[in-house]
Write an enzyme that holds these catalytic residues in place. Sequence first.
Site, PDB file in Angstrom:
ATOM      1  N   ASP A 210      32.998  37.110  33.851  1.00 20.53           N
ATOM      2  CA  ASP A 210      34.022  37.623  34.745  1.00 20.53           C
ATOM      3  C   ASP A 210      35.348  37.403  34.035  1.00 20.53           C
ATOM      4  O   ASP A 210      35.409  36.680  33.058  1.00 20.53           O
ATOM      5  CB  ASP A 210      33.914  36.841  36.056  1.00 20.53           C
ATOM      6  CG  ASP A 210      34.482  37.590  37.233  1.00 20.53           C
ATOM      7  OD1 ASP A 210      34.917  38.730  37.066  1.00 20.53           O
ATOM      8  OD2 ASP A 210      34.473  37.020  38.333  1.00 20.53           O
ATOM      9  N   HIS A 211      36.399  37.961  34.558  1.00 19.97           N
ATOM     10  CA  HIS A 211      37.746  37.844  33.983  1.00 19.97           C
ATOM     11  C   HIS A 211      37.807  37.015  32.689  1.00 19.97           C
ATOM     12  O   HIS A 211      37.209  35.966  32.592  1.00 19.97           O
ATOM     13  CB  HIS A 211      38.694  37.159  34.975  1.00 19.97           C
ATOM     14  CG  HIS A 211      38.605  37.705  36.359  1.00 19.97           C
ATOM     15  ND1 HIS A 211      38.992  36.982  37.453  1.00 19.97           N
ATOM     16  CD2 HIS A 211      38.180  38.897  36.821  1.00 19.97           C
ATOM     17  CE1 HIS A 211      38.808  37.700  38.534  1.00 19.97           C
ATOM     18  NE2 HIS A 211      38.310  38.868  38.194  1.00 19.97           N
TER      19      HIS A 211
ATOM     20  N   CYS B 195      29.331  34.123  42.211  1.00 17.25           N
ATOM     21  CA  CYS B 195      30.555  34.208  41.409  1.00 17.25           C
ATOM     22  C   CYS B 195      31.103  32.794  41.238  1.00 17.25           C
ATOM     23  O   CYS B 195      31.772  32.255  42.127  1.00 17.25           O
ATOM     24  CB  CYS B 195      31.597  35.120  42.052  1.00 17.25           C
ATOM     25  SG  CYS B 195      33.107  35.161  41.051  1.00 17.25           S
TER      26      CYS B 195
ATOM     27  N   HIS C 205      29.672  39.291  47.427  1.00 13.47           N
ATOM     28  CA  HIS C 205      30.559  38.546  46.531  1.00 13.47           C
ATOM     29  C   HIS C 205      31.339  37.527  47.373  1.00 13.47           C
ATOM     30  O   HIS C 205      31.846  37.883  48.436  1.00 13.47           O
ATOM     31  CB  HIS C 205      31.530  39.534  45.869  1.00 13.47           C
ATOM     32  CG  HIS C 205      32.341  38.947  44.772  1.00 13.47           C
ATOM     33  ND1 HIS C 205      33.425  38.122  45.010  1.00 13.47           N
ATOM     34  CD2 HIS C 205      32.226  39.047  43.428  1.00 13.47           C
ATOM     35  CE1 HIS C 205      33.939  37.749  43.850  1.00 13.47           C
ATOM     36  NE2 HIS C 205      33.237  38.295  42.874  1.00 13.47           N
TER      37      HIS C 205
ATOM     38  N   HIS D 194      28.154  36.002  38.259  1.00  7.59           N
ATOM     39  CA  HIS D 194      29.438  36.161  37.556  1.00  7.59           C
ATOM     40  C   HIS D 194      29.768  34.818  36.918  1.00  7.59           C
ATOM     41  O   HIS D 194      29.947  33.829  37.639  1.00  7.59           O
ATOM     42  CB  HIS D 194      30.573  36.472  38.537  1.00  7.59           C
ATOM     43  CG  HIS D 194      30.581  37.872  39.044  1.00  7.59           C
ATOM     44  ND1 HIS D 194      31.547  38.339  39.908  1.00  7.59           N
ATOM     45  CD2 HIS D 194      29.759  38.930  38.789  1.00  7.59           C
ATOM     46  CE1 HIS D 194      31.305  39.618  40.169  1.00  7.59           C
ATOM     47  NE2 HIS D 194      30.240  39.994  39.523  1.00  7.59           N
TER      48      HIS D 194
ATOM     49  N   TYR E  27      40.630  42.072  33.325  1.00 12.08           N
ATOM     50  CA  TYR E  27      39.533  42.707  32.592  1.00 12.08           C
ATOM     51  C   TYR E  27      39.958  43.151  31.195  1.00 12.08           C
ATOM     52  O   TYR E  27      39.895  44.329  30.834  1.00 12.08           O
ATOM     53  CB  TYR E  27      38.953  43.860  33.418  1.00 12.08           C
ATOM     54  CG  TYR E  27      38.240  43.345  34.645  1.00 12.08           C
ATOM     55  CD1 TYR E  27      36.904  42.969  34.577  1.00 12.08           C
ATOM     56  CD2 TYR E  27      38.910  43.164  35.857  1.00 12.08           C
ATOM     57  CE1 TYR E  27      36.246  42.463  35.685  1.00 12.08           C
ATOM     58  CE2 TYR E  27      38.263  42.653  36.969  1.00 12.08           C
ATOM     59  CZ  TYR E  27      36.930  42.305  36.875  1.00 12.08           C
ATOM     60  OH  TYR E  27      36.276  41.794  37.960  1.00 12.08           O
TER      61      TYR E  27
HETATM   62  C1  DNO Z   1      37.592  40.971  41.000  1.00 14.43           C
HETATM   63  C2  DNO Z   1      36.223  41.178  41.469  1.00 14.43           C
HETATM   64  C3  DNO Z   1      36.146  41.726  42.863  1.00 14.43           C
HETATM   65  C4  DNO Z   1      34.712  42.068  43.207  1.00 14.43           C
HETATM   66  C5  DNO Z   1      34.531  42.604  44.599  1.00 14.43           C
HETATM   67  C6  DNO Z   1      33.079  42.819  44.905  1.00 14.43           C
HETATM   68  O1  DNO Z   1      37.807  40.734  39.855  1.00 14.43           O
HETATM   69  O2  DNO Z   1      35.464  40.042  41.331  1.00 14.43           O
HETATM   70  O3  DNO Z   1      36.933  42.887  42.944  1.00 14.43           O
HETATM   71  O4  DNO Z   1      34.264  43.053  42.333  1.00 14.43           O
HETATM   72  O5  DNO Z   1      35.066  41.752  45.521  1.00 14.43           O
HETATM   73  O6  DNO Z   1      32.945  43.618  46.023  1.00 14.43           O
END
Ligand code: DNO
Length: 410
Positions: free
Chosen positions: A359-360, A289, A251, A316, A376
């Site tokens: 993501d978020h 991401c 990531h 992501h 989340y």
């Molecule tokens: C946060 C996430 C991170 C991700 C880690 C992967 O929202 O994107 O915590 O899961 O960095 O190891």
Amino acid sequence: MERTWRWFGKKDKITLAMLRQIGVEGIVTALHDVPLGEIWTREKIHDLKTYIESYGMRWSVVESLPVVESIKYAGPDRDEQIERYKVSLRNLSAEGIHTICYNFMPVLDWARTDLLHSNPNGSSNLYFNYAEFAYFDIYILQREGAREEWAKFRFPEGYGEGRDVLAEADAMAQNMTPEKDHQLVETIVIKTQGFVSGNFKEGDKEPIEKFRKFLDLYKGIDKAQLRANMKYFLEAIMPTCEECGMNMCVHPDDPPIEILGLPRIVRTEEDIQWMLDAVPNKHNGLTFCAGSLSAGAYNNVVDMARKFASRTHFVHLRSCHIFPNGDFTEASHLGGRADLIELARVFEQENPELPMRVDHGMTMLGDEDKGYNAGYSFLGRMFALGQVQGILATVDRELGIKYQQPGFFD
Ligand code: DNO
């Protein structure tokens, strides 16, 4: 792409029954109750996998199988930890799970200074304010050298013109109270870290003391050394990954900036190219991401997607907006710097099977009272997933990809 969702296990307030109703096909999760550095047993993996399957979904991706600090800074038990990591990889593979998201960020997994920053429409998003972060670093953490580093800090070209982050942090110090300090520590150290299987936990008594001890472990570790440690780790696990068909996907650093005097090595196109070339094995790949990368003004996210699509094992989808003063927030999934529409085209063309999660999301319409993990939310992420499903349906039509949304008669 496979429509997946990050779910935090059986204790998550968002249930699998809910996810099944909104078009989620695959689950992204981890064994959140296994302490850092302990082997993930086949029994525990099997139990969670069976539970997920009982809801008609599959466990698509592990996020994260954490890489402990001693692998990152090359502590005395690094080889032993790597051996344990390999056993967990074998156990996961034996249960049919073949994609592992991890990170190589020292100490802190991800960072924001405000978890409920208001949007003009009344919802809220995560936010990063450089001056608040500098205040935390200089006045709360009291890190040696922090003041001098912030005095030299410059924003990327085109942003933060005339801004003096150090002066702003000093001005903040005049108005801070113990309550406000506590709030900032909760945000930076506990609420963002507590649920990601990292170094800090909800209820930690002296998080700042703990933080300082972690920072000490990295004394003398620069970018070149951290890169060497990452290469060592990847080379050590690649034979296992080949043997059991495991795709590792790092990531990117979030945000993609150097913080707290720590080296960060997965921030830019050049970093990612280095990491892929250093261990040129298809099992050594990337979590693309878009959110993390788009918080860096120097990152052209679409170009990066085109360049790295073939080594991307997990996506992501999220997008950031950088303000003229250099601070950033998380934008709508239809806006911001990342261009999720074009990213969907790139990745659908590369491999329509690629697991993808939104993501978020925004915190909206009552999400704020539910105690969800920071970033989340349920309704905000569901809204984003709806938008992304629309993007994918359009792109799939353009590309002639047939997609049947599960759970409907048509
Ligand atoms: C946060 C996430 C991170 C991700 C880690 C992967 O929202 O994107 O915590 O899961 O960095 O190891």
